[in-house]
Enzyme design. Sequence first.
Site, PDB file in Angstrom:
ATOM      1  N   ASP A  50       7.132  27.668  62.265  1.00 32.70           N
ATOM      2  CA  ASP A  50       6.392  27.252  61.077  1.00 32.70           C
ATOM      3  C   ASP A  50       6.304  28.401  60.076  1.00 32.70           C
ATOM      4  OD1 ASP A  50       4.323  25.173  59.910  1.00 32.70           O
ATOM      5  OD2 ASP A  50       3.400  27.155  59.711  1.00 32.70           O
ATOM      6  N   TYR A  55       4.184  32.529  52.616  1.00 31.30           N
ATOM      7  CA  TYR A  55       4.083  33.588  53.629  1.00 31.30           C
ATOM      8  C   TYR A  55       4.963  34.795  53.318  1.00 31.30           C
ATOM      9  CZ  TYR A  55       1.925  29.769  56.322  1.00 31.30           C
ATOM     10  OH  TYR A  55       1.142  28.725  56.739  1.00 31.30           O
ATOM     11  N   LYS A  84       7.035  25.048  53.451  1.00 31.25           N
ATOM     12  CA  LYS A  84       6.002  24.321  52.697  1.00 31.25           C
ATOM     13  C   LYS A  84       6.099  24.606  51.206  1.00 31.25           C
ATOM     14  CE  LYS A  84       2.892  25.050  56.667  1.00 31.25           C
ATOM     15  NZ  LYS A  84       3.038  26.453  57.056  1.00 31.25           N
ATOM     16  N   HIS A 117       1.847  21.957  50.955  1.00 38.44           N
ATOM     17  CA  HIS A 117       1.026  22.936  51.674  1.00 38.44           C
ATOM     18  C   HIS A 117      -0.471  22.639  51.612  1.00 38.44           C
ATOM     19  CE1 HIS A 117       1.071  27.428  53.034  1.00 38.44           C
ATOM     20  NE2 HIS A 117      -0.017  26.846  53.479  1.00 38.44           N
ATOM     21  N   SER A 282       1.613  34.640  67.227  1.00 33.96           N
ATOM     22  CA  SER A 282       1.309  35.938  67.820  1.00 33.96           C
ATOM     23  C   SER A 282       2.385  36.898  67.375  1.00 33.96           C
ATOM     24  CB  SER A 282       1.244  35.884  69.342  1.00 33.96           C
ATOM     25  OG  SER A 282       0.968  37.207  69.812  1.00 33.96           O
ATOM     26  N   GLU A 285       4.362  40.847  71.790  1.00 31.53           N
ATOM     27  CA  GLU A 285       5.386  40.309  72.689  1.00 31.53           C
ATOM     28  C   GLU A 285       4.789  39.643  73.926  1.00 31.53           C
ATOM     29  OE1 GLU A 285       8.606  42.938  73.762  1.00 31.53           O
ATOM     30  OE2 GLU A 285       9.575  41.334  74.918  1.00 31.53           O
ATOM     31  N   GLN A 286       3.798  40.311  74.527  1.00 34.48           N
ATOM     32  CA  GLN A 286       3.200  39.767  75.740  1.00 34.48           C
ATOM     33  C   GLN A 286       2.526  38.421  75.473  1.00 34.48           C
ATOM     34  OE1 GLN A 286       0.670  42.731  77.612  1.00 34.48           O
ATOM     35  NE2 GLN A 286      -0.059  41.154  79.058  1.00 34.48           N
TER      36      GLN A 286
HETATM   37  P1  NAP Z   1      -3.524  31.046  65.930  1.00 36.10           P
HETATM   38  O1  NAP Z   1      -2.129  30.648  66.219  1.00 36.10           O
HETATM   39  O2  NAP Z   1      -4.545  30.381  66.692  1.00 36.10           O
HETATM   40  O3  NAP Z   1      -3.632  32.635  66.119  1.00 36.10           O
HETATM   41  C1  NAP Z   1      -4.836  33.317  65.938  1.00 36.10           C
HETATM   42  C2  NAP Z   1      -4.797  34.682  66.595  1.00 36.10           C
HETATM   43  O4  NAP Z   1      -4.764  34.531  67.997  1.00 36.10           O
HETATM   44  C3  NAP Z   1      -3.535  35.471  66.251  1.00 36.10           C
HETATM   45  O5  NAP Z   1      -3.789  36.365  65.200  1.00 36.10           O
HETATM   46  C4  NAP Z   1      -3.103  36.144  67.550  1.00 36.10           C
HETATM   47  O6  NAP Z   1      -3.153  37.570  67.454  1.00 36.10           O
HETATM   48  C5  NAP Z   1      -4.107  35.659  68.568  1.00 36.10           C
HETATM   49  N1  NAP Z   1      -3.403  35.192  69.787  1.00 36.10           N
HETATM   50  C6  NAP Z   1      -2.219  34.561  69.880  1.00 36.10           C
HETATM   51  N2  NAP Z   1      -1.893  34.290  71.158  1.00 36.10           N
HETATM   52  C7  NAP Z   1      -2.922  34.769  71.907  1.00 36.10           C
HETATM   53  C8  NAP Z   1      -3.173  34.796  73.291  1.00 36.10           C
HETATM   54  N3  NAP Z   1      -2.325  34.249  74.174  1.00 36.10           N
HETATM   55  N4  NAP Z   1      -4.335  35.381  73.718  1.00 36.10           N
HETATM   56  C9  NAP Z   1      -5.204  35.918  72.837  1.00 36.10           C
HETATM   57  N5  NAP Z   1      -5.010  35.916  71.516  1.00 36.10           N
HETATM   58  C10 NAP Z   1      -3.880  35.341  71.043  1.00 36.10           C
HETATM   59  O7  NAP Z   1      -3.925  30.805  64.405  1.00 36.10           O
HETATM   60  P2  NAP Z   1      -3.318  31.045  62.944  1.00 36.10           P
HETATM   61  O8  NAP Z   1      -2.526  32.290  62.847  1.00 36.10           O
HETATM   62  O9  NAP Z   1      -4.452  30.869  62.025  1.00 36.10           O
HETATM   63  O10 NAP Z   1      -2.337  29.827  62.735  1.00 36.10           O
HETATM   64  C11 NAP Z   1      -1.094  29.702  63.350  1.00 36.10           C
HETATM   65  C12 NAP Z   1      -0.031  29.322  62.342  1.00 36.10           C
HETATM   66  O11 NAP Z   1      -0.387  28.119  61.669  1.00 36.10           O
HETATM   67  C13 NAP Z   1       0.191  30.337  61.207  1.00 36.10           C
HETATM   68  O12 NAP Z   1       1.001  31.424  61.585  1.00 36.10           O
HETATM   69  C14 NAP Z   1       0.850  29.456  60.177  1.00 36.10           C
HETATM   70  O13 NAP Z   1       2.229  29.279  60.510  1.00 36.10           O
HETATM   71  C15 NAP Z   1       0.098  28.143  60.346  1.00 36.10           C
HETATM   72  N6  NAP Z   1      -1.037  27.999  59.400  1.00 36.10           N
HETATM   73  C16 NAP Z   1      -0.919  27.073  58.418  1.00 36.10           C
HETATM   74  C17 NAP Z   1      -1.936  26.899  57.490  1.00 36.10           C
HETATM   75  C18 NAP Z   1      -1.801  25.852  56.433  1.00 36.10           C
HETATM   76  O14 NAP Z   1      -2.522  25.895  55.429  1.00 36.10           O
HETATM   77  N7  NAP Z   1      -0.922  24.885  56.597  1.00 36.10           N
HETATM   78  C19 NAP Z   1      -3.098  27.672  57.560  1.00 36.10           C
HETATM   79  C20 NAP Z   1      -3.222  28.599  58.594  1.00 36.10           C
HETATM   80  C21 NAP Z   1      -2.180  28.744  59.508  1.00 36.10           C
HETATM   81  P3  NAP Z   1      -1.868  38.480  67.880  1.00 36.10           P
HETATM   82  O15 NAP Z   1      -0.834  38.299  66.832  1.00 36.10           O
HETATM   83  O16 NAP Z   1      -2.443  39.871  67.905  1.00 36.10           O
HETATM   84  O17 NAP Z   1      -1.419  38.006  69.231  1.00 36.10           O
HETATM   85  C1  WDW Z   2      -4.759  27.062  50.535  1.00 39.27           C
HETATM   86  C2  WDW Z   2      -4.099  26.836  51.733  1.00 39.27           C
HETATM   87  C3  WDW Z   2      -4.416  29.430  50.740  1.00 39.27           C
HETATM   88  C4  WDW Z   2      -3.136  30.050  52.851  1.00 39.27           C
HETATM   89  C5  WDW Z   2      -3.751  29.201  51.955  1.00 39.27           C
HETATM   90  C6  WDW Z   2      -4.910  28.346  50.050  1.00 39.27           C
HETATM   91  C7  WDW Z   2      -3.598  27.906  52.444  1.00 39.27           C
HETATM   92  C8  WDW Z   2      -2.649  29.261  53.875  1.00 39.27           C
HETATM   93  C9  WDW Z   2      -3.474  32.039  57.821  1.00 39.27           C
HETATM   94  C10 WDW Z   2      -2.181  31.627  58.004  1.00 39.27           C
HETATM   95  C11 WDW Z   2      -1.892  29.637  55.061  1.00 39.27           C
HETATM   96  C12 WDW Z   2      -4.159  31.821  56.563  1.00 39.27           C
HETATM   97  C13 WDW Z   2      -1.340  31.199  56.880  1.00 39.27           C
HETATM   98  C14 WDW Z   2      -3.180  31.758  55.407  1.00 39.27           C
HETATM   99  C15 WDW Z   2      -5.619  28.549  48.747  1.00 39.27           C
HETATM  100  N1  WDW Z   2      -2.938  27.968  53.626  1.00 39.27           N
HETATM  101  N2  WDW Z   2      -2.119  30.820  55.732  1.00 39.27           N
HETATM  102  O1  WDW Z   2      -1.037  28.857  55.427  1.00 39.27           O
END
Ligand code: NAP
Ligand code: WDW
Length: 321
Positions: A50, A55, A84, A117, A282, A285-286
């Site tokens: 994704d 990004y 997106k 998005h 994440s 790597e681990q």
């Molecule tokens: P997430 O996948 O839940 O990750 C949150 C944090 O959890 C990461 O910073 C990671 O840190 C840590 N983590 C990962 N695996 C772990 C594990 N096994 N044990 C402990 N901690 C762990 O949440 P997110 O980054 O908010 O979202 C994931 C993805 O969703 C984003 O990268 C993006 O592609 C997408 N996203 C989309 C939107 C949108 O508006 N559409 C918004 C937010 C996110 P480390 O890197 O240090 O492991």
């Molecule tokens: C709306 C939707 C900003 C940023 C953002 C606005 C959005 C994201 C963590 C992972 C987004 C937070 C990636 C930022 C105003 N979505 N990311 O996808």
Amino acid sequence: MDPKYQRVALNDGHFMPVLGFGSYAPPEVPRNRVVEVTKLAIEAGFRHIDSAYLYNNEEQVGLAIRSKIADGSVKREDIFYTSKLWCTFFRPQLVQPALESSLKKLQLDYVDLYLIHFPMALKPGETPLPKDENGKVMFDTVDLCAIWEAMEKCKDAGLAKSIGVSNFNRRQLEMILNKPGLKYKPVCNQVECHPYLNQSKLLDFCKSKDIVLVAHGSRTQRRQTMCKATGSLPKMPWVDQNSPALLEDPVLCALAKKHKRSPALIALRYQLQRGVVVLAKSYNEQRIRENVQVFEFQLTWEDMKVLDDLNRNFRYVAMDM
Ligand code: NAP
Ligand code: WDW
């Protein structure tokens, strides 16, 4: 087939792997690290990646995908790549050029999925979050249905195999579903989703319309808001230390102990068992390797019920502008 590659059928006949790699990292993370971790993710077994224009990593993610294809590890059709459309490209005539510019950075011929998005049009231009001289965000007015028609043209042109939306509520989804002359339904709605915001009503609605709910932020630890000063993605996210830490939740931790897995893995597994596709970011790597272990264990019906009861409608990504 390896359970890691489990996929769900989309309403347009394509398939989406149920576990996706979240590729977003804040700007202070060196861009060559994006290439390394994306390759590690593919090596660990992730087949769904994704990303987004926003990004600022599509060049590096594309490079990683192409290098794993070149070394014979995967074929293009094994990878499911999502991009997106950002909110400054919502004018219908800007939609296909925006996708073409993502494809050019990626050096790919098509994306598997292209999403709107966020349902909020911003003033067109180069700045992702345009502001006026008083620091107020500059919005635009575009009809969601007109954007959707431009998205449909991207699918017809073969630039996106599937099209969908992100951060839509039921009302916004219905605007598209009820559009006269709708050619393609959104295949998915990607939204924040975790035990503290389980989206059960939206999930039921999506299931009733054959739309897949994709969870982002499934293990987010603290409330973050977009940086108000730069009006862009934050260099250092402003993090609210008073927000509840999901991964420290006693109920989640007790289930983790019971299954001898981490709370983070329980939070991922919870989504798969309720029919939600889940993204896992994440850059370690681990933990990348750990996250694919989501296919190695099962929660009981009672475990699922206990997790459902954790819901408190708490949103980690506060869109407070
Ligand atoms: P997430 O996948 O839940 O990750 C949150 C944090 O959890 C990461 O910073 C990671 O840190 C840590 N983590 C990962 N695996 C772990 C594990 N096994 N044990 C402990 N901690 C762990 O949440 P997110 O980054 O908010 O979202 C994931 C993805 O969703 C984003 O990268 C993006 O592609 C997408 N996203 C989309 C939107 C949108 O508006 N559409 C918004 C937010 C996110 P480390 O890197 O240090 O492991
Ligand atoms: C709306 C939707 C900003 C940023 C953002 C606005 C959005 C994201 C963590 C992972 C987004 C937070 C990636 C930022 C105003 N979505 N990311 O996808």
